[in-house]
Design a protein around this motif. Sequence first.
Motif, PDB file in Angstrom:
ATOM      1  N   GLU A  14       0.810  -1.216   0.000  1.00  0.00           N
ATOM      2  CA  GLU A  14       0.000   0.000   0.000  1.00  0.00           C
ATOM      3  C   GLU A  14       0.850   1.276   0.000  1.00  0.00           C
ATOM      4  O   GLU A  14       0.306   2.377   0.021  1.00  0.00           O
ATOM      5  CB  GLU A  14      -0.924   0.011   1.221  1.00  0.00           C
ATOM      6  CG  GLU A  14      -1.967  -1.086   1.197  1.00  0.00           C
ATOM      7  CD  GLU A  14      -2.899  -0.978   2.381  1.00  0.00           C
ATOM      8  OE1 GLU A  14      -3.588   0.054   2.487  1.00  0.00           O
ATOM      9  OE2 GLU A  14      -2.901  -1.911   3.201  1.00  0.00           O
ATOM     10  N   TYR A  15       2.152   1.133  -0.007  1.00  0.00           N
ATOM     11  CA  TYR A  15       3.058   2.281   0.026  1.00  0.00           C
ATOM     12  C   TYR A  15       3.452   2.667  -1.393  1.00  0.00           C
ATOM     13  O   TYR A  15       3.752   1.810  -2.215  1.00  0.00           O
ATOM     14  CB  TYR A  15       4.300   1.953   0.845  1.00  0.00           C
ATOM     15  CG  TYR A  15       3.974   1.666   2.288  1.00  0.00           C
ATOM     16  CD1 TYR A  15       3.861   2.699   3.212  1.00  0.00           C
ATOM     17  CD2 TYR A  15       3.751   0.368   2.722  1.00  0.00           C
ATOM     18  CE1 TYR A  15       3.542   2.443   4.534  1.00  0.00           C
ATOM     19  CE2 TYR A  15       3.435   0.098   4.043  1.00  0.00           C
ATOM     20  CZ  TYR A  15       3.331   1.135   4.943  1.00  0.00           C
ATOM     21  OH  TYR A  15       3.004   0.886   6.258  1.00  0.00           O
ATOM     22  N   VAL A  16       3.455   3.960  -1.648  1.00  0.00           N
ATOM     23  CA  VAL A  16       3.808   4.472  -2.967  1.00  0.00           C
ATOM     24  C   VAL A  16       5.076   5.311  -2.831  1.00  0.00           C
ATOM     25  O   VAL A  16       5.172   6.167  -1.952  1.00  0.00           O
ATOM     26  CB  VAL A  16       2.661   5.328  -3.549  1.00  0.00           C
ATOM     27  CG1 VAL A  16       3.079   5.952  -4.876  1.00  0.00           C
ATOM     28  CG2 VAL A  16       1.411   4.479  -3.717  1.00  0.00           C
ATOM     29  N   PHE A  17       6.031   5.060  -3.712  1.00  0.00           N
ATOM     30  CA  PHE A  17       7.310   5.775  -3.734  1.00  0.00           C
ATOM     31  C   PHE A  17       7.342   6.678  -4.960  1.00  0.00           C
ATOM     32  O   PHE A  17       6.903   6.284  -6.028  1.00  0.00           O
ATOM     33  CB  PHE A  17       8.478   4.789  -3.818  1.00  0.00           C
ATOM     34  CG  PHE A  17       8.524   3.833  -2.680  1.00  0.00           C
ATOM     35  CD1 PHE A  17       9.279   4.103  -1.557  1.00  0.00           C
ATOM     36  CD2 PHE A  17       7.801   2.655  -2.715  1.00  0.00           C
ATOM     37  CE1 PHE A  17       9.321   3.228  -0.492  1.00  0.00           C
ATOM     38  CE2 PHE A  17       7.840   1.765  -1.651  1.00  0.00           C
ATOM     39  CZ  PHE A  17       8.598   2.057  -0.539  1.00  0.00           C
ATOM     40  N   THR A  18       7.894   7.861  -4.782  1.00  0.00           N
ATOM     41  CA  THR A  18       8.008   8.770  -5.922  1.00  0.00           C
ATOM     42  C   THR A  18       9.206   9.692  -5.747  1.00  0.00           C
ATOM     43  O   THR A  18       9.590  10.004  -4.622  1.00  0.00           O
ATOM     44  CB  THR A  18       6.717   9.602  -6.102  1.00  0.00           C
ATOM     45  OG1 THR A  18       6.863  10.423  -7.272  1.00  0.00           O
ATOM     46  CG2 THR A  18       6.431  10.485  -4.903  1.00  0.00           C
ATOM     47  N   ALA A  19       9.751  10.114  -6.879  1.00  0.00           N
ATOM     48  CA  ALA A  19      10.802  11.134  -6.884  1.00  0.00           C
ATOM     49  C   ALA A  19      10.227  12.454  -7.396  1.00  0.00           C
ATOM     50  O   ALA A  19      10.975  13.377  -7.696  1.00  0.00           O
ATOM     51  CB  ALA A  19      11.966  10.683  -7.759  1.00  0.00           C
ATOM     52  N   ASP A  20       8.910  12.552  -7.456  1.00  0.00           N
ATOM     53  CA  ASP A  20       8.229  13.758  -7.922  1.00  0.00           C
ATOM     54  C   ASP A  20       8.194  14.792  -6.796  1.00  0.00           C
ATOM     55  O   ASP A  20       7.455  14.656  -5.826  1.00  0.00           O
ATOM     56  CB  ASP A  20       6.814  13.402  -8.367  1.00  0.00           C
ATOM     57  CG  ASP A  20       6.046  14.587  -8.931  1.00  0.00           C
ATOM     58  OD1 ASP A  20       6.578  15.729  -8.920  1.00  0.00           O
ATOM     59  OD2 ASP A  20       4.899  14.381  -9.362  1.00  0.00           O
ATOM     60  N   ARG A  23       4.970  16.461  -5.262  1.00  0.00           N
ATOM     61  CA  ARG A  23       4.126  15.756  -4.284  1.00  0.00           C
ATOM     62  C   ARG A  23       4.624  15.919  -2.853  1.00  0.00           C
ATOM     63  O   ARG A  23       3.957  15.520  -1.910  1.00  0.00           O
ATOM     64  CB  ARG A  23       4.048  14.275  -4.635  1.00  0.00           C
ATOM     65  CG  ARG A  23       3.324  14.054  -5.963  1.00  0.00           C
ATOM     66  CD  ARG A  23       2.891  12.646  -6.174  1.00  0.00           C
ATOM     67  NE  ARG A  23       2.025  12.198  -5.104  1.00  0.00           N
ATOM     68  CZ  ARG A  23       1.778  10.919  -4.842  1.00  0.00           C
ATOM     69  NH1 ARG A  23       2.340   9.979  -5.582  1.00  0.00           N
ATOM     70  NH2 ARG A  23       1.002  10.558  -3.849  1.00  0.00           N
ATOM     71  N   ILE A  24       5.790  16.495  -2.674  1.00  0.00           N
ATOM     72  CA  ILE A  24       6.369  16.632  -1.332  1.00  0.00           C
ATOM     73  C   ILE A  24       5.514  17.544  -0.465  1.00  0.00           C
ATOM     74  O   ILE A  24       5.099  18.616  -0.901  1.00  0.00           O
ATOM     75  CB  ILE A  24       7.812  17.181  -1.416  1.00  0.00           C
ATOM     76  CG1 ILE A  24       8.735  16.127  -2.019  1.00  0.00           C
ATOM     77  CG2 ILE A  24       8.309  17.633  -0.053  1.00  0.00           C
ATOM     78  CD1 ILE A  24      10.139  16.619  -2.268  1.00  0.00           C
ATOM     79  N   VAL A  51      17.066  23.326  -0.140  1.00  0.00           N
ATOM     80  CA  VAL A  51      17.507  21.957   0.152  1.00  0.00           C
ATOM     81  C   VAL A  51      16.778  20.985  -0.767  1.00  0.00           C
ATOM     82  O   VAL A  51      17.386  20.101  -1.373  1.00  0.00           O
ATOM     83  CB  VAL A  51      17.237  21.606   1.637  1.00  0.00           C
ATOM     84  CG1 VAL A  51      17.438  20.130   1.897  1.00  0.00           C
ATOM     85  CG2 VAL A  51      18.119  22.443   2.545  1.00  0.00           C
ATOM     86  N   ILE A  52      15.482  21.186  -0.891  1.00  0.00           N
ATOM     87  CA  ILE A  52      14.669  20.308  -1.738  1.00  0.00           C
ATOM     88  C   ILE A  52      15.008  20.516  -3.213  1.00  0.00           C
ATOM     89  O   ILE A  52      15.227  19.564  -3.960  1.00  0.00           O
ATOM     90  CB  ILE A  52      13.163  20.556  -1.482  1.00  0.00           C
ATOM     91  CG1 ILE A  52      12.818  20.283  -0.009  1.00  0.00           C
ATOM     92  CG2 ILE A  52      12.299  19.731  -2.430  1.00  0.00           C
ATOM     93  CD1 ILE A  52      13.163  18.904   0.488  1.00  0.00           C
ATOM     94  N   GLY A  64      -2.278   8.247   0.576  1.00  0.00           N
ATOM     95  CA  GLY A  64      -2.238   9.629   0.131  1.00  0.00           C
ATOM     96  C   GLY A  64      -1.491  10.596   1.038  1.00  0.00           C
ATOM     97  O   GLY A  64      -1.357  11.769   0.712  1.00  0.00           O
ATOM     98  N   ARG A  65      -0.993  10.122   2.172  1.00  0.00           N
ATOM     99  CA  ARG A  65      -0.289  10.986   3.126  1.00  0.00           C
ATOM    100  C   ARG A  65       1.199  10.637   3.150  1.00  0.00           C
ATOM    101  O   ARG A  65       1.565   9.468   3.177  1.00  0.00           O
ATOM    102  CB  ARG A  65      -0.882  10.765   4.522  1.00  0.00           C
ATOM    103  CG  ARG A  65      -0.453  11.805   5.518  1.00  0.00           C
ATOM    104  CD  ARG A  65      -1.137  11.583   6.879  1.00  0.00           C
ATOM    105  NE  ARG A  65      -0.089  11.597   7.880  1.00  0.00           N
ATOM    106  CZ  ARG A  65       0.442  10.541   8.460  1.00  0.00           C
ATOM    107  NH1 ARG A  65       0.019   9.346   8.188  1.00  0.00           N
ATOM    108  NH2 ARG A  65       1.404  10.670   9.338  1.00  0.00           N
TER     109      ARG A  65
END
Length: 148
Positions: A14-20, A23-24, A51-52, A64-65
């Motif tokens: 149920e975990y979603v990973f992203t480098a977008d 979405r941070i 930093v980001i 979604g969180r």
Amino acid sequence: MTLRAVYPDGAFGEYVFTADKKRIDLEYLYNLLCIPSRYSTGLPPERFPLVIENSLCFSVFYQGRQIGFSRVISDHSEFASLWDVFIDEPHRGKGVGQALLKYIFEHTRLRGIFRWFLMTEDAHGLYQKFDFKTEIYNPYIMMKVNLS
């Protein structure tokens, strides 16, 4: 060590990973990393977006969180430095941190990096699973200067 697969779409159960970076959750991250705490850098809020902006960032979402984060500083050729690896407490011990690291190391912009660095106070066991070593093998010494 065998990790459960990180699925091609950037999911782990149920975990979603992203480098977008769009979405941070900047408020979540600033409160986590910069407000006085164990992880605090003491960075003023007006500098945090830099930093980001200047890091390759990886986020973990659950329902979604945002519940996790890490960032990498790299020349995208020879070296990469792993920073701010964090999974919220209720989600630890489920393999999410390991899946995040696997996602990072397999990211297209970081493939082929042969020299990875990190500093940790207490997560040595996690990183050793990815072949990080705690012994000093190099005569170089990390040094620090605070300019300001």
